[in-house]
Design an enzyme around this catalytic site. Structure first.
Site, mmCIF file in Angstrom:
data_model
loop_
_atom_site.group_PDB
_atom_site.id
_atom_site.type_symbol
_atom_site.label_atom_id
_atom_site.label_comp_id
_atom_site.label_asym_id
_atom_site.label_seq_id
_atom_site.Cartn_x
_atom_site.Cartn_y
_atom_site.Cartn_z
ATOM 1 N N LYS A 152 3.359 5.832 -2.977
ATOM 2 C CA LYS A 152 4.566 6.537 -3.413
ATOM 3 C C LYS A 152 4.655 6.561 -4.940
ATOM 4 O O LYS A 152 5.014 7.580 -5.537
ATOM 5 C CB LYS A 152 5.807 5.863 -2.819
ATOM 6 C CG LYS A 152 6.046 6.169 -1.359
ATOM 7 C CD LYS A 152 6.382 7.637 -1.150
ATOM 8 C CE LYS A 152 6.851 7.938 0.259
ATOM 9 N NZ LYS A 152 7.085 9.387 0.466
ATOM 10 N N HIS A 211 0.842 -1.205 0.000
ATOM 11 C CA HIS A 211 0.000 0.000 0.000
ATOM 12 C C HIS A 211 0.877 1.255 0.000
ATOM 13 O O HIS A 211 0.589 2.235 -0.710
ATOM 14 C CB HIS A 211 -0.916 0.013 1.223
ATOM 15 C CG HIS A 211 -2.161 -0.808 1.063
ATOM 16 N ND1 HIS A 211 -3.204 -0.424 0.243
ATOM 17 C CD2 HIS A 211 -2.529 -1.988 1.605
ATOM 18 C CE1 HIS A 211 -4.162 -1.329 0.302
ATOM 19 N NE2 HIS A 211 -3.778 -2.293 1.111
ATOM 20 N N TYR A 212 1.923 1.215 0.814
ATOM 21 C CA TYR A 212 2.849 2.350 0.880
ATOM 22 C C TYR A 212 3.529 2.587 -0.468
ATOM 23 O O TYR A 212 3.589 3.722 -0.963
ATOM 24 C CB TYR A 212 3.887 2.069 1.967
ATOM 25 C CG TYR A 212 5.056 3.013 2.010
ATOM 26 C CD1 TYR A 212 4.908 4.314 2.479
ATOM 27 C CD2 TYR A 212 6.324 2.597 1.593
ATOM 28 C CE1 TYR A 212 5.994 5.178 2.534
ATOM 29 C CE2 TYR A 212 7.405 3.451 1.652
ATOM 30 C CZ TYR A 212 7.237 4.746 2.115
ATOM 31 O OH TYR A 212 8.305 5.599 2.168
ATOM 32 N N LEU A 213 4.017 1.517 -1.086
ATOM 33 C CA LEU A 213 4.692 1.653 -2.368
ATOM 34 C C LEU A 213 3.735 2.130 -3.462
ATOM 35 O O LEU A 213 4.109 2.921 -4.333
ATOM 36 C CB LEU A 213 5.345 0.334 -2.776
ATOM 37 C CG LEU A 213 6.517 -0.135 -1.913
ATOM 38 C CD1 LEU A 213 7.006 -1.499 -2.389
ATOM 39 C CD2 LEU A 213 7.661 0.873 -1.924
#
Length: 216
Positions: free
Chosen positions: A135, A130-132
């Site tokens: 980003k 989710h973070y990637l």
């Protein structure tokens, strides 16, 4: 040089602000929590209290007005949940970039993450994916804008003292990098127009920071 930094109380941002202030630049950090103002002032930076998750483009553009450069170094942080990864790591980044366009601040550096080129990597946790994704979406948004942008993807961040020796390239493979060295590279990129339009990965290496940036 007047540099406005989103995520002004972050660990990289505080180091960047200290470096900028030490050489006589005007560092302005955007913070969400009024309690963080004193920490920015202690490193020689100005603080503007503004919640990027709950602001609009006009308010952010007002802070950016008259700046020479903008640096996005905000992040929801570990354990923040998937919703805030979208609202901060993607949404706040896009808002900041849009505000820079509106304020006429062309030089824009965005701190991303190593691995953002492969956000569906099955070897990382679902939360990290989710973070990637957030980003990567922020990067794609920035690349579509009429700005002199640079995206810096650091490797695994550490609090070890900086060595001043790095590997800076479009692809480096994975590896650690002290936050001290990330901040020093950001200063060098601000001074290097040739880095505009580049997506760069940063880990510890054998090249002096100045030489690594000059070779871009």
């Amino acid at each position: 040089m007047r540099v406005v930094i989103a995520g002004g109380h972050g660990q990289i941002a505080l180091r960047l602000e200290r470096l900028l202030a030490a050489r006589g630049d005007e560092a302005v950090g955007i913070v969400r929590n009024p309690a963080h103002v004193a920490d920015l002032e202690a490193v020689g930076a100005q603080a503007v209290v503004l919640d990027l998750e709950n602001s609009d483009v006009d308010a952010v553009a007002e802070v950016l007005k008259g700046a020479d450069a903008a640096v996005f170094s905000a992040g929801a942080g570990p354990g923040s949940g998937t919703a805030r990864k979208d609202t901060v790591d993607r949404g706040a980044a896009a808002l900041f970039a849009e505000a820079a366009e509106r304020a006429g601040v062309r030089r824009h550096i965005q701190v991303g993450s190593i691995g953002a080129d492969n956000p569906e990597n099955p070897d990382v946790t679902e939360e990290f994916r989710h973070y990637l994704r957030a980003k990567r979406a922020a990067e794609d948004d920035l690349k579509a804008r009429d700005l002199d942008w640079t995206i810096l993807r650091p490797g695994s961040l550490t609090d070890d003292p900086g060595t001043g020796l790095v590997l800076l390239a479009e692809q480096t493979g994975r590896g650690p990098i002290p936050r001290d060295d990330v901040a020093a590279v950001l200063v060098g990129l601000l001074d290097t127009p040739a880095s505009a339009g580049r997506t760069l990965t940063l880990i510890s290496g054998e090249d002096a920071i100045g030489e690594a940036i000059a070779a871009l």
